[in-house]
Design a protein around this motif. Structure first.
Motif, mmCIF file in Angstrom:
data_model
loop_
_atom_site.group_PDB
_atom_site.id
_atom_site.type_symbol
_atom_site.label_atom_id
_atom_site.label_comp_id
_atom_site.label_asym_id
_atom_site.label_seq_id
_atom_site.Cartn_x
_atom_site.Cartn_y
_atom_site.Cartn_z
ATOM 1 N N UNK A 131 0.584 -1.580 0.231
ATOM 2 C CA UNK A 131 -0.107 -0.165 -0.470
ATOM 3 C C UNK A 131 0.774 1.630 -0.098
ATOM 4 N N UNK A 132 0.510 2.370 -1.285
ATOM 5 C CA UNK A 132 1.938 3.300 -0.792
ATOM 6 C C UNK A 132 0.802 4.390 -0.804
ATOM 7 N N UNK A 133 0.626 5.133 -0.080
ATOM 8 C CA UNK A 133 -0.091 6.265 0.665
ATOM 9 C C UNK A 133 1.007 7.361 -0.028
ATOM 10 N N UNK A 134 0.275 8.705 -0.874
ATOM 11 C CA UNK A 134 0.654 9.564 -0.890
ATOM 12 C C UNK A 134 -0.103 11.025 -0.099
ATOM 13 N N UNK A 135 0.082 11.623 0.617
ATOM 14 C CA UNK A 135 0.078 12.105 1.641
ATOM 15 C C UNK A 135 1.023 13.437 0.846
ATOM 16 N N UNK A 136 -0.423 15.424 1.506
ATOM 17 C CA UNK A 136 0.700 15.844 1.182
ATOM 18 C C UNK A 136 -1.224 17.198 0.709
ATOM 19 N N UNK A 182 -1.274 -6.157 13.696
ATOM 20 C CA UNK A 182 -0.759 -7.864 13.465
ATOM 21 C C UNK A 182 -1.647 -7.367 12.371
ATOM 22 N N UNK A 183 -3.187 -7.453 11.904
ATOM 23 C CA UNK A 183 -3.746 -6.646 10.346
ATOM 24 C C UNK A 183 -2.835 -7.328 9.432
ATOM 25 N N UNK A 184 -2.098 -5.981 10.045
ATOM 26 C CA UNK A 184 -0.980 -5.472 8.607
ATOM 27 C C UNK A 184 0.479 -5.657 8.392
ATOM 28 N N UNK A 185 0.891 -6.623 9.586
ATOM 29 C CA UNK A 185 1.838 -7.588 9.293
ATOM 30 C C UNK A 185 2.355 -7.792 8.302
ATOM 31 N N UNK A 186 1.742 -8.415 7.355
ATOM 32 C CA UNK A 186 1.892 -8.840 5.967
ATOM 33 C C UNK A 186 1.998 -8.140 4.941
ATOM 34 N N UNK A 187 1.962 -6.373 4.840
ATOM 35 C CA UNK A 187 2.117 -5.703 4.403
ATOM 36 C C UNK A 187 2.965 -4.979 4.039
ATOM 37 N N UNK A 188 3.454 -4.767 2.705
ATOM 38 C CA UNK A 188 4.164 -3.297 2.915
ATOM 39 C C UNK A 188 3.222 -2.031 2.844
ATOM 40 N N UNK A 189 3.774 -0.929 3.874
ATOM 41 C CA UNK A 189 3.194 0.555 3.313
ATOM 42 C C UNK A 189 4.028 0.654 3.001
ATOM 43 N N UNK A 190 4.382 1.923 2.031
ATOM 44 C CA UNK A 190 5.085 3.339 1.941
ATOM 45 C C UNK A 190 4.221 4.368 2.256
ATOM 46 N N UNK A 191 5.439 5.246 3.119
ATOM 47 C CA UNK A 191 4.501 6.574 3.336
ATOM 48 C C UNK A 191 5.005 7.545 1.821
#
Length: 388
Positions: A131-136, A182-191
Protein backbone atom coordinates in the motif's frame (compact mmCIF):
# COMPACT_ATOMS: atom_id res chain seq x y z
CA UNK A 1 11.80 20.17 -31.11
CA UNK A 2 10.67 17.40 -28.76
CA UNK A 3 9.22 18.91 -25.59
CA UNK A 4 8.29 16.97 -22.47
CA UNK A 5 5.70 18.77 -20.35
CA UNK A 6 5.90 17.39 -16.80
CA UNK A 7 4.18 19.67 -14.25
CA UNK A 8 2.91 19.42 -10.70
CA UNK A 9 -0.48 20.80 -9.72
CA UNK A 10 -0.87 24.52 -10.28
CA UNK A 11 -1.64 25.56 -6.72
CA UNK A 12 -5.05 24.47 -5.48
CA UNK A 13 -6.83 25.48 -8.68
CA UNK A 14 -5.56 23.00 -11.27
CA UNK A 15 -4.52 19.40 -10.77
CA UNK A 16 -1.42 18.00 -12.50
CA UNK A 17 -3.38 16.64 -15.47
CA UNK A 18 -5.24 19.93 -15.97
CA UNK A 19 -1.98 21.85 -15.64
CA UNK A 20 -0.26 19.66 -18.23
CA UNK A 21 -3.18 20.13 -20.62
CA UNK A 22 -3.15 23.93 -20.25
CA UNK A 23 0.63 24.07 -20.71
CA UNK A 24 0.41 21.84 -23.76
CA UNK A 25 -2.29 23.95 -25.37
CA UNK A 26 -0.31 27.12 -24.75
CA UNK A 27 2.92 25.63 -26.04
CA UNK A 28 1.20 24.35 -29.18
CA UNK A 29 -0.07 27.87 -29.80
CA UNK A 30 3.38 29.42 -29.44
CA UNK A 31 5.34 26.67 -31.20
CA UNK A 32 2.95 24.59 -33.35
CA UNK A 33 5.86 22.82 -35.04
CA UNK A 34 7.06 21.17 -31.78
CA UNK A 35 6.40 17.55 -30.83
CA UNK A 36 4.78 17.53 -27.37
CA UNK A 37 4.43 14.81 -24.75
CA UNK A 38 2.41 15.37 -21.59
CA UNK A 39 3.59 13.64 -18.42
CA UNK A 40 1.83 15.13 -15.35
CA UNK A 41 3.54 14.48 -12.00
CA UNK A 42 2.71 14.73 -8.31
CA UNK A 43 4.39 15.04 -4.91
CA UNK A 44 1.74 12.90 -3.22
CA UNK A 45 -0.96 15.52 -2.76
CA UNK A 46 -4.13 16.19 -4.77
CA UNK A 47 -3.88 14.57 -8.20
CA UNK A 48 -1.58 11.75 -7.05
CA UNK A 49 -3.98 9.02 -8.19
CA UNK A 50 -4.78 10.74 -11.49
CA UNK A 51 -1.08 10.88 -12.35
CA UNK A 52 -0.47 7.23 -11.48
CA UNK A 53 -3.58 5.93 -13.24
CA UNK A 54 -2.58 7.81 -16.37
CA UNK A 55 0.87 6.24 -16.21
CA UNK A 56 0.22 2.63 -15.17
CA UNK A 57 -3.50 2.02 -15.63
CA UNK A 58 -4.82 -0.39 -13.04
CA UNK A 59 -8.28 -0.71 -11.59
CA UNK A 60 -9.98 2.07 -9.68
CA UNK A 61 -12.18 1.06 -6.77
CA UNK A 62 -14.63 3.80 -5.88
CA UNK A 63 -15.60 4.26 -2.25
CA UNK A 64 -17.01 6.79 0.18
CA UNK A 65 -15.02 8.07 3.14
CA UNK A 66 -15.26 10.77 5.78
CA UNK A 67 -13.76 14.20 5.16
CA UNK A 68 -11.82 16.02 7.92
CA UNK A 69 -15.10 17.00 9.60
CA UNK A 70 -16.83 13.65 9.23
CA UNK A 71 -18.92 14.30 6.12
CA UNK A 72 -19.16 11.71 3.33
CA UNK A 73 -16.99 12.41 0.27
CA UNK A 74 -16.13 10.26 -2.76
CA UNK A 75 -12.67 8.71 -2.90
CA UNK A 76 -10.87 5.92 -4.70
CA UNK A 77 -8.17 3.28 -4.37
CA UNK A 78 -6.02 2.48 -7.41
CA UNK A 79 -5.14 -1.22 -7.64
CA UNK A 80 -2.26 -2.41 -9.81
CA UNK A 81 -1.65 -6.15 -10.13
CA UNK A 82 2.03 -7.04 -10.34
CA UNK A 83 3.58 -10.48 -10.94
CA UNK A 84 3.99 -11.23 -7.23
CA UNK A 85 1.48 -9.00 -5.46
CA UNK A 86 -1.22 -6.35 -5.70
CA UNK A 87 -0.26 -2.74 -5.01
CA UNK A 88 -2.83 -0.22 -3.82
CA UNK A 89 -2.18 3.49 -4.28
CA UNK A 90 -3.98 5.89 -1.94
CA UNK A 91 -4.26 9.67 -2.04
CA UNK A 92 -4.71 10.79 1.56
CA UNK A 93 -5.92 14.24 0.55
CA UNK A 94 -9.09 12.69 -0.89
CA UNK A 95 -10.13 12.17 2.73
CA UNK A 96 -8.10 14.73 4.68
CA UNK A 97 -7.32 17.46 2.14
CA UNK A 98 -7.46 21.15 2.92
CA UNK A 99 -9.38 21.67 -0.33
CA UNK A 100 -12.36 19.79 1.18
CA UNK A 101 -12.99 22.59 3.67
CA UNK A 102 -14.18 26.15 3.24
CA UNK A 103 -12.00 28.91 4.63
CA UNK A 104 -14.08 29.27 7.81
CA UNK A 105 -14.01 25.49 8.46
CA UNK A 106 -10.24 25.19 8.63
CA UNK A 107 -9.25 24.34 12.17
CA UNK A 108 -6.57 21.66 12.72
CA UNK A 109 -7.65 21.34 16.34
CA UNK A 110 -10.89 19.68 15.18
CA UNK A 111 -10.11 17.88 11.93
CA UNK A 112 -9.53 14.11 11.77
CA UNK A 113 -7.80 11.54 9.56
CA UNK A 114 -10.56 8.97 10.06
CA UNK A 115 -11.25 8.88 6.30
CA UNK A 116 -7.65 7.97 5.51
CA UNK A 117 -8.05 4.94 7.76
CA UNK A 118 -11.12 3.99 5.74
CA UNK A 119 -9.00 4.11 2.57
CA UNK A 120 -6.43 1.81 4.16
CA UNK A 121 -9.19 -0.58 5.19
CA UNK A 122 -10.49 -0.65 1.61
CA UNK A 123 -7.02 -1.42 0.27
CA UNK A 124 -6.61 -4.25 2.77
CA UNK A 125 -10.02 -5.72 1.92
CA UNK A 126 -9.09 -5.63 -1.79
CA UNK A 127 -6.14 -7.92 -1.10
CA UNK A 128 -3.30 -5.42 -1.41
CA UNK A 129 0.11 -6.75 -0.40
CA UNK A 130 1.67 -3.32 -0.81
CA UNK A 131 0.00 0.00 0.00
CA UNK A 132 1.53 3.29 -1.15
CA UNK A 133 0.03 6.29 0.63
CA UNK A 134 0.66 9.69 -0.95
CA UNK A 135 0.32 12.40 1.68
CA UNK A 136 0.20 16.13 1.15
CA UNK A 137 -2.23 19.00 1.19
CA UNK A 138 -3.84 17.83 4.42
CA UNK A 139 -6.08 19.81 6.77
CA UNK A 140 -5.40 17.73 9.89
CA UNK A 141 -3.03 17.80 12.86
CA UNK A 142 -4.01 14.67 14.78
CA UNK A 143 -0.87 12.50 14.38
CA UNK A 144 -2.99 9.99 12.46
CA UNK A 145 -5.07 9.17 15.53
CA UNK A 146 -8.28 9.23 13.48
CA UNK A 147 -6.73 6.83 10.98
CA UNK A 148 -5.88 4.38 13.75
CA UNK A 149 -9.37 4.69 15.24
CA UNK A 150 -10.99 3.88 11.88
CA UNK A 151 -8.92 0.70 11.76
CA UNK A 152 -10.02 -0.36 15.24
CA UNK A 153 -7.14 0.81 17.43
CA UNK A 154 -9.42 2.69 19.82
CA UNK A 155 -12.72 4.54 20.22
CA UNK A 156 -13.63 7.39 17.90
CA UNK A 157 -14.74 9.42 20.91
CA UNK A 158 -11.12 9.57 22.09
CA UNK A 159 -9.16 9.48 18.82
CA UNK A 160 -11.28 10.95 16.03
CA UNK A 161 -12.32 14.35 17.39
CA UNK A 162 -9.25 16.20 16.16
CA UNK A 163 -5.76 16.78 17.48
CA UNK A 164 -6.69 18.93 20.46
CA UNK A 165 -8.97 16.27 21.96
CA UNK A 166 -6.02 13.87 22.20
CA UNK A 167 -4.87 15.64 25.36
CA UNK A 168 -7.84 14.01 27.14
CA UNK A 169 -7.28 10.49 25.75
CA UNK A 170 -7.11 7.89 28.49
CA UNK A 171 -4.47 5.23 29.08
CA UNK A 172 -6.55 2.58 27.25
CA UNK A 173 -7.36 4.75 24.21
CA UNK A 174 -5.14 2.58 21.97
CA UNK A 175 -5.99 -0.81 23.45
CA UNK A 176 -6.76 -2.21 20.00
CA UNK A 177 -3.48 -1.09 18.41
CA UNK A 178 -1.71 -4.47 18.71
CA UNK A 179 -4.49 -6.15 16.71
CA UNK A 180 -4.32 -3.45 14.02
CA UNK A 181 -0.55 -3.79 13.73
CA UNK A 182 -0.96 -7.57 13.42
CA UNK A 183 -3.50 -7.17 10.59
CA UNK A 184 -1.01 -5.14 8.57
CA UNK A 185 2.06 -7.20 9.48
CA UNK A 186 2.21 -8.95 6.10
CA UNK A 187 1.55 -5.75 4.10
CA UNK A 188 4.30 -3.45 2.89
CA UNK A 189 3.20 0.12 3.61
CA UNK A 190 5.00 3.00 1.91
CA UNK A 191 4.70 6.51 3.32
CA UNK A 192 5.18 8.47 0.11
CA UNK A 193 6.27 11.96 1.11
CA UNK A 194 9.15 14.36 0.68
CA UNK A 195 8.17 16.26 3.82
CA UNK A 196 10.69 14.92 6.31
CA UNK A 197 9.79 16.97 9.38
CA UNK A 198 9.44 15.23 12.76
CA UNK A 199 6.20 15.08 14.69
CA UNK A 200 7.14 17.24 17.68
CA UNK A 201 9.36 20.20 18.51
CA UNK A 202 10.13 23.58 17.01
CA UNK A 203 10.51 21.99 13.59
CA UNK A 204 7.55 19.65 14.08
CA UNK A 205 4.18 19.60 12.41
CA UNK A 206 2.26 21.71 14.97
CA UNK A 207 4.85 24.49 14.88
CA UNK A 208 5.55 24.44 11.15
CA UNK A 209 2.37 23.36 9.37
CA UNK A 210 -0.59 23.96 11.69
CA UNK A 211 -0.64 27.77 11.19
CA UNK A 212 -1.16 27.28 7.46
CA UNK A 213 -4.20 25.14 8.23
CA UNK A 214 -5.92 27.78 10.36
CA UNK A 215 -4.27 27.40 13.78
CA UNK A 216 -3.54 30.41 15.94
CA UNK A 217 -0.18 30.50 17.77
CA UNK A 218 -1.93 29.39 20.96
CA UNK A 219 -3.73 26.56 19.18
CA UNK A 220 -0.46 25.37 17.65
CA UNK A 221 1.10 25.29 21.11
CA UNK A 222 -1.87 23.39 22.54
CA UNK A 223 -1.70 20.89 19.70
CA UNK A 224 1.97 20.28 20.44
CA UNK A 225 1.07 19.28 23.99
CA UNK A 226 -1.82 17.08 22.87
CA UNK A 227 0.33 15.24 20.32
CA UNK A 228 3.05 14.77 22.93
CA UNK A 229 0.52 13.04 25.20
CA UNK A 230 -0.64 10.87 22.29
CA UNK A 231 2.91 9.72 21.53
CA UNK A 232 3.27 8.57 25.13
CA UNK A 233 0.09 6.50 24.79
CA UNK A 234 1.13 5.00 21.47
CA UNK A 235 4.64 4.14 22.66
CA UNK A 236 3.19 2.15 25.55
CA UNK A 237 0.56 0.45 23.35
CA UNK A 238 2.84 -0.48 20.44
CA UNK A 239 3.42 -4.24 20.72
CA UNK A 240 6.83 -4.45 19.05
CA UNK A 241 8.49 -1.03 18.84
CA UNK A 242 11.18 -0.84 16.14
CA UNK A 243 14.74 -1.01 17.41
CA UNK A 244 17.75 1.10 16.55
CA UNK A 245 20.19 -1.12 14.66
CA UNK A 246 23.22 0.41 16.36
CA UNK A 247 22.11 0.69 19.97
CA UNK A 248 19.35 -1.89 20.16
CA UNK A 249 17.18 0.66 21.96
CA UNK A 250 13.59 1.38 20.84
CA UNK A 251 13.42 4.03 18.14
CA UNK A 252 11.45 7.22 18.73
CA UNK A 253 8.96 7.15 15.87
CA UNK A 254 7.99 10.78 16.50
CA UNK A 255 11.56 11.76 15.54
CA UNK A 256 11.64 9.72 12.34
CA UNK A 257 11.85 11.65 9.04
CA UNK A 258 8.32 12.07 7.73
CA UNK A 259 6.59 11.47 11.07
CA UNK A 260 5.25 15.02 10.96
CA UNK A 261 4.09 14.83 7.34
CA UNK A 262 0.44 15.79 6.78
CA UNK A 263 -0.14 16.84 10.37
CA UNK A 264 1.45 13.71 11.77
CA UNK A 265 -0.32 11.27 9.47
CA UNK A 266 3.14 9.90 8.78
CA UNK A 267 3.53 9.04 12.46
CA UNK A 268 0.53 6.69 12.46
CA UNK A 269 1.69 5.00 9.27
CA UNK A 270 5.17 4.49 10.72
CA UNK A 271 3.51 2.90 13.76
CA UNK A 272 1.87 0.41 11.39
CA UNK A 273 5.29 -0.51 10.02
CA UNK A 274 5.50 1.84 7.05
CA UNK A 275 8.77 2.89 5.48
CA UNK A 276 9.23 6.41 4.20
CA UNK A 277 10.01 6.96 0.51
CA UNK A 278 10.13 10.13 -1.55
CA UNK A 279 6.81 10.68 -3.28
CA UNK A 280 8.43 12.56 -6.16
CA UNK A 281 11.04 9.86 -6.78
CA UNK A 282 8.31 7.19 -6.64
CA UNK A 283 6.21 9.04 -9.20
CA UNK A 284 9.21 9.69 -11.46
CA UNK A 285 10.02 5.97 -11.35
CA UNK A 286 6.50 4.74 -12.00
CA UNK A 287 5.89 7.19 -14.86
CA UNK A 288 9.20 6.41 -16.58
CA UNK A 289 10.32 10.01 -16.41
CA UNK A 290 14.04 9.33 -17.01
CA UNK A 291 13.40 7.62 -20.33
CA UNK A 292 10.93 10.31 -21.41
CA UNK A 293 13.35 13.12 -20.50
CA UNK A 294 16.26 11.45 -22.31
CA UNK A 295 14.13 11.28 -25.45
CA UNK A 296 13.27 14.99 -25.35
CA UNK A 297 15.11 18.17 -26.28
CA UNK A 298 13.53 20.25 -23.51
CA UNK A 299 11.62 19.51 -20.31
CA UNK A 300 9.00 21.97 -19.05
CA UNK A 301 7.64 21.68 -15.52
CA UNK A 302 5.27 23.92 -13.56
CA UNK A 303 4.02 24.70 -10.09
CA UNK A 304 1.71 27.23 -8.49
CA UNK A 305 4.34 28.76 -6.22
CA UNK A 306 8.10 28.39 -6.46
CA UNK A 307 9.58 29.43 -3.11
CA UNK A 308 12.35 28.21 -0.82
CA UNK A 309 10.31 25.18 0.25
CA UNK A 310 10.41 23.90 -3.35
CA UNK A 311 14.20 23.97 -3.60
CA UNK A 312 14.22 20.39 -2.27
CA UNK A 313 11.61 17.66 -2.16
CA UNK A 314 9.25 19.05 -4.80
CA UNK A 315 8.23 18.05 -8.30
CA UNK A 316 10.20 21.00 -9.67
CA UNK A 317 13.42 20.04 -7.87
CA UNK A 318 12.94 16.37 -8.73
CA UNK A 319 12.38 17.13 -12.41
CA UNK A 320 15.37 19.49 -12.50
CA UNK A 321 17.70 16.94 -10.91
CA UNK A 322 16.54 14.02 -13.04
CA UNK A 323 16.66 16.08 -16.24
CA UNK A 324 20.15 17.37 -15.47
CA UNK A 325 21.35 13.76 -15.37
CA UNK A 326 20.20 13.34 -18.99
CA UNK A 327 22.01 16.46 -20.18
CA UNK A 328 18.78 18.11 -21.30
CA UNK A 329 17.64 21.60 -20.19
CA UNK A 330 14.65 22.06 -17.90
CA UNK A 331 12.56 25.18 -17.39
CA UNK A 332 9.75 25.96 -14.99
CA UNK A 333 6.57 28.01 -15.32
CA UNK A 334 5.41 29.12 -11.87
CA UNK A 335 2.32 30.97 -10.80
CA UNK A 336 4.52 33.03 -8.48
CA UNK A 337 8.31 33.02 -8.51
CA UNK A 338 9.64 33.84 -5.04
CA UNK A 339 13.25 32.66 -5.26
CA UNK A 340 16.20 34.24 -7.03
CA UNK A 341 18.36 33.15 -9.89
CA UNK A 342 20.98 31.70 -7.54
CA UNK A 343 18.48 29.25 -6.04
CA UNK A 344 17.02 28.19 -9.37
CA UNK A 345 20.45 27.70 -10.92
CA UNK A 346 21.46 25.54 -7.96
CA UNK A 347 18.41 23.39 -8.69
CA UNK A 348 19.61 22.90 -12.25
CA UNK A 349 16.91 24.94 -13.99
CA UNK A 350 17.80 26.62 -17.26
CA UNK A 351 14.94 29.11 -17.08
CA UNK A 352 12.16 30.29 -14.76
CA UNK A 353 9.04 32.13 -15.86
CA UNK A 354 6.37 33.60 -13.62
CA UNK A 355 2.74 33.79 -14.66
CA UNK A 356 2.14 36.63 -12.19
CA UNK A 357 4.74 39.27 -11.34
CA UNK A 358 2.42 41.91 -9.87
CA UNK A 359 -0.67 41.86 -7.59
CA UNK A 360 -2.95 42.66 -10.52
CA UNK A 361 -1.59 39.67 -12.42
CA UNK A 362 -2.11 37.44 -9.37
CA UNK A 363 -5.79 38.42 -9.35
CA UNK A 364 -6.08 37.57 -13.03
CA UNK A 365 -4.36 34.23 -12.51
CA UNK A 366 -6.70 33.28 -9.67
CA UNK A 367 -9.73 34.35 -11.72
CA UNK A 368 -8.75 32.32 -14.80
CA UNK A 369 -5.74 30.05 -14.16
CA UNK A 370 -6.12 28.08 -17.40
CA UNK A 371 -6.09 31.11 -19.68
CA UNK A 372 -3.20 32.84 -17.92
CA UNK A 373 -1.13 29.65 -17.80
CA UNK A 374 -1.77 28.99 -21.48
CA UNK A 375 -0.76 32.53 -22.40
CA UNK A 376 2.46 32.32 -20.44
CA UNK A 377 3.30 28.92 -21.92
CA UNK A 378 2.83 30.31 -25.42
CA UNK A 379 5.32 33.11 -24.73
CA UNK A 380 7.86 30.70 -23.25
CA UNK A 381 7.44 28.43 -26.26
CA UNK A 382 8.28 31.27 -28.63
CA UNK A 383 11.43 31.95 -26.58
CA UNK A 384 12.71 28.38 -26.61
CA UNK A 385 11.39 27.26 -29.98
CA UNK A 386 11.37 30.14 -32.46
CA UNK A 387 9.26 29.82 -35.58
CA UNK A 388 10.99 28.17 -38.49
Amino acid sequence: MRVLIAPDAFGSTLGPVQTATALGEGWAEGAPHDDLRLLPLSAGGPGFLDVLERAVGGTTVATTVSDPLGRDVPAAVLLVDEPDRRTAYLEASQASGLHLLSADERDPALTSTWGVGQLLETALQEGAGRIVVGVGGGATNDAGAGLLAALGAGPASALARGGLALRDAGADALAGLPDVVERFAAVEIVLATDDLIPLLGLSGTSAVDAPGKGATPQTAQDLEGALGHFTDLLTRALPHPPLDLLTGAPRRLDREPGAGAAGGLGYALLALGARQAGAVSEVLRVTGFDVAAAGSDLVVTATGRLDWTAVRGSVVSGVAEATMATGRPAVVVAGELLVGRRETMSMGLAGCYAVADHPREVEAMVADPVATLRARAARVARTWSPAR
